[in-house]
Scaffold this motif. Structure first.
Motif, short mmCIF file in Angstrom:
data_model
loop_
_atom_site.label_atom_id
_atom_site.label_comp_id
_atom_site.label_asym_id
_atom_site.label_seq_id
_atom_site.Cartn_x
_atom_site.Cartn_y
_atom_site.Cartn_z
N THR A 36 0.82 -1.20 0.00
CA THR A 36 0.00 0.00 0.00
C THR A 36 0.86 1.26 0.00
N LEU A 37 1.93 1.25 0.80
CA LEU A 37 2.85 2.39 0.80
C LEU A 37 3.44 2.61 -0.59
N ARG A 38 3.67 1.53 -1.29
CA ARG A 38 4.25 1.62 -2.64
C ARG A 38 3.21 2.05 -3.67
N GLY A 39 1.98 1.56 -3.54
CA GLY A 39 1.01 1.74 -4.61
C GLY A 39 -0.04 2.80 -4.41
N MET A 40 -0.21 3.31 -3.18
CA MET A 40 -1.30 4.25 -2.91
C MET A 40 -0.81 5.68 -2.86
N LEU A 41 -1.66 6.58 -3.32
CA LEU A 41 -1.38 8.01 -3.21
C LEU A 41 -1.84 8.49 -1.85
N THR A 42 -0.96 8.37 -0.86
CA THR A 42 -1.27 8.87 0.47
C THR A 42 -1.07 10.38 0.52
N PRO A 43 -1.57 11.06 1.54
CA PRO A 43 -1.35 12.50 1.68
C PRO A 43 0.14 12.87 1.74
N LEU A 44 0.99 11.94 2.16
CA LEU A 44 2.42 12.23 2.21
C LEU A 44 3.04 12.23 0.82
N ARG A 45 2.28 11.81 -0.16
CA ARG A 45 2.72 11.89 -1.55
C ARG A 45 2.01 13.01 -2.30
N THR A 46 0.72 13.14 -2.06
CA THR A 46 -0.04 14.15 -2.81
C THR A 46 0.24 15.57 -2.35
N CYS A 47 0.93 15.74 -1.21
CA CYS A 47 1.19 17.09 -0.71
C CYS A 47 2.27 17.82 -1.50
#
Length: 554
Positions: A36-47
């Motif tokens: 999930t860390l690898r494949g999901m757009l978490t807020p820590l990536r979309t920011c």
């Protein structure tokens, strides 16, 4: 109260923690928090939105290692003080530098979390640099198994490259490793022993000698590029140039073959490259990377669609390693790798799926580019026979769209089945010029963009004027293809669709006795029409360009 990126991130990480304990079950594979860390757009990536990278690395061929840095230049999309980038955990992050000082970071699996000394405000442009080193994973079966490739040419010289589609570019360099955010431009600086040539994406800006017997080649990519396309090639190369007069003017062509293979490479490549460009500009619109040019580079693996530096390893044979995947003979007059991997410049590179679950957008359309190349060079009949011949490689065991947010592809049917889906839609459009404009429109509408399957579906439906939602659902999201069930008795033909999707109503062309095909409009309910009493069940057939099954009712 206005939520900050950090507060959203904390809530999200709690959700990830729950998923790590429970795990996600999709089919026969369990997905973990690391997936999930690898494949999901978490807020820590979309920011943050990536604007520019400067990847500056030294390749130590003897020790099969890499060391160097990557500059991340970005724009904050909202207030935050923590973000995620990605680097495989077998590679060491030496330090993360921000405004000349080291800043703290933590790691979990292949994800790295950086904390900044103060909040970065929305709209702020800023940058940080990651310094790292280590031995990247070596690919055992490239390009299908990703990683570095350390080989030697026939003369014993080093022959080195990388391929990492699906696995991810973070297998060898730190980046925001999610296809949804393509960097706008990039400088790729590769250092290698000075006696070797170094090729990468984009255009060569300079070659600089180093003090330790190495030299640095600086290649600049002026267009957006997805991470897995960033590549290098190191070896003893011969280099020659040409130009192609295309729809947007003069396109620079560069060819890089191993010196020992250049005598056979030059006539072989010359035979197909310009014809391929003519065919694909006709069907898909202008080549998407005029600023960066087109390069074909000999690689120590079969091939990859590395943007503006297409990897070639087909041993200068026609077909796929000398064979025709369609078994029709139509694939033996052209080099499969040149055509297929270059077709990705339009689908996969110009138009990129946000999530690799939708990778059929890359592979289905590119697989169909082979058919369109045959159509352009050998005629429509040959093209039809070629794509129908590819059906022998389809398994129909699982859907060609994979699970989202876990960096997981769908079925390998995305290639041959994907192309046959597009071919079936071409039959429904029933107007090749209109179909061609739809393909060209995809290229211009989604030019240099990342997309979802739904965007592609909606565009084709809108421009064709056809109702295609259930067609796409059945072919993309279920393993089985539609089955047309029929029976003929007492002067009546009865027919219906057997499908997973309720309300499936795709028209199809069928024939009775003759080779003249007419449209019928089956649904999941039985319909019937009167036919000549002399017609039997054995006389019924569907137009073979529709990718369907036929079943006589019991």
């Amino acid at each position: 109260m206005k939520k900050t990126c950090l507060s959203i991130a904390l809530a999200f990480m709690l959700m990830l923690s729950f998923q790590a304990n429970a795990q996600l079950l999709r089919g026969d594979r369990q997905f973990t928090k690391a997936d999930t860390l690898r494949g999901m757009l978490t807020p820590l990536r979309t920011c943050y939105d990536i604007n520019y990278y400067h990847l500056d690395v030294k390749i130590d061929i003897e020790n099969q290692s890499v060391s160097g840095s990557n500059l991340f230049a970005f724009t904050a999309t909202q207030d935050f003080n923590k973000l995620q980038f990605d680097l495989f955990e077998n590679l060491k992050v030496e330090r993360v530098e921000y405004k000349g000082k080291s800043v703290p970071f933590t790691r979990e699996a292949n994800a790295v979390f950086v904390t900044f000394p103060s909040t970065l405000k929305k709209g702020k442009k800023d940058n940080f640099t990651v310094f790292y080193s280590g031995k990247p994973r070596s690919a055992k079966n490239p390009p299908w198994d990703g990683g570095f490739i350390f080989r030697k040419d026939k003369s014993g010289n080093p022959f080195v490259s990388v391929a990492c589609q699906g696995l991810g570019a973070s297998v060898w360099w730190p980046n925001k490793d999610h296809q949804s955010d393509e960097v706008d431009s990039m400088l790729i600086s590769i250092s290698a022993p000075k006696e070797l040539d170094i090729v990468a994406n984009g255009r060569l800006r300079s070659i600089k000698p180093q003090k330790d017997g190495y030299k640095q080649a600086n290649w600049f990519v002026a267009n957006p590029i997805n991470n897995y396309n960033v590549a290098f090639y190191i070896g003893k190369y011969a280099h020659w140039t040409d130009t192609f007069e295309g729809e947007k003017g003069k396109l620079d062509l560069d060819f890089w073959a191993l010196k020992e293979d250049s005598a056979v490479a030059r006539p072989h490549w010359d035979a197909d490259v310009k014809t391929m460009l003519k065919a694909f500009e006709y069907w898909f619109g202008p080549y998407p990377w005029y600023k960066d040019g087109y390069k074909l580079v000999q690689a120590p693996h079969l091939g990859m669609e590395h943007q503006s530096a297409v990897a070639y390893g087909n041993d200068f044979k026609k077909g796929y390693r000398g064979s025709d995947l369609s078994r029709t003979g139509h694939g033996l007059s052209w080099d499969y790798i040149i055509v297929h991997e270059s077709g990705h410049e339009w689908f996969g590179n110009n138009i990129t799926s946000k999530d690799i679950a939708d990778m059929w957008v890359h592979e289905g359309f590119t697989d169909y580019s082979e058919t369109l190349f045959v159509d352009y060079t050998q005629g429509k009949k040959a093209g039809n026979e070629y794509v129908i011949g590819l059906r022998r490689g389809i398994g129909n065991r699982s859907p060609i769209i994979g699970p989202y947010n876990v960096n997981q592809e769908g079925s390998q049917d995305m290639y041959n089945k994907g192309s046959n889906i597009i071919h079936t839609i071409r039959q429904l459009v029933d107007n090749d010029e209109k179909f061609r404009q739809i393909l060209r429109g995809l290229g211009s509408t989604f030019y240099h963009q990342t997309v979802t399957t739904k965007q592609i579906e909606d565009y084709i439906a809108q421009k064709s004027g056809l109702k295609l939602d259930k067609v796409f659902d059945q072919y993309l999201r279920h393993s089985k293809i539609p089955t047309l069930e029929y029976k003929i008795s007492d002067g009546k033909l009865a027919y219906r669709w057997l499908t997973d999707v309720s309300g499936f109503d795709m028209p199809v062309k069928v024939s009775l006795k003759t080779d003249t095909y007419s449209l019928i409009y089956p649904t999941n309910e039985w319909k019937s029409i009167a036919v000549d009493p002399s017609v039997s069940n054995d006389n019924f057939k569907a137009e073979p360009n529709f990718y369907i099954n036929i079943k006589k009712a019991e």
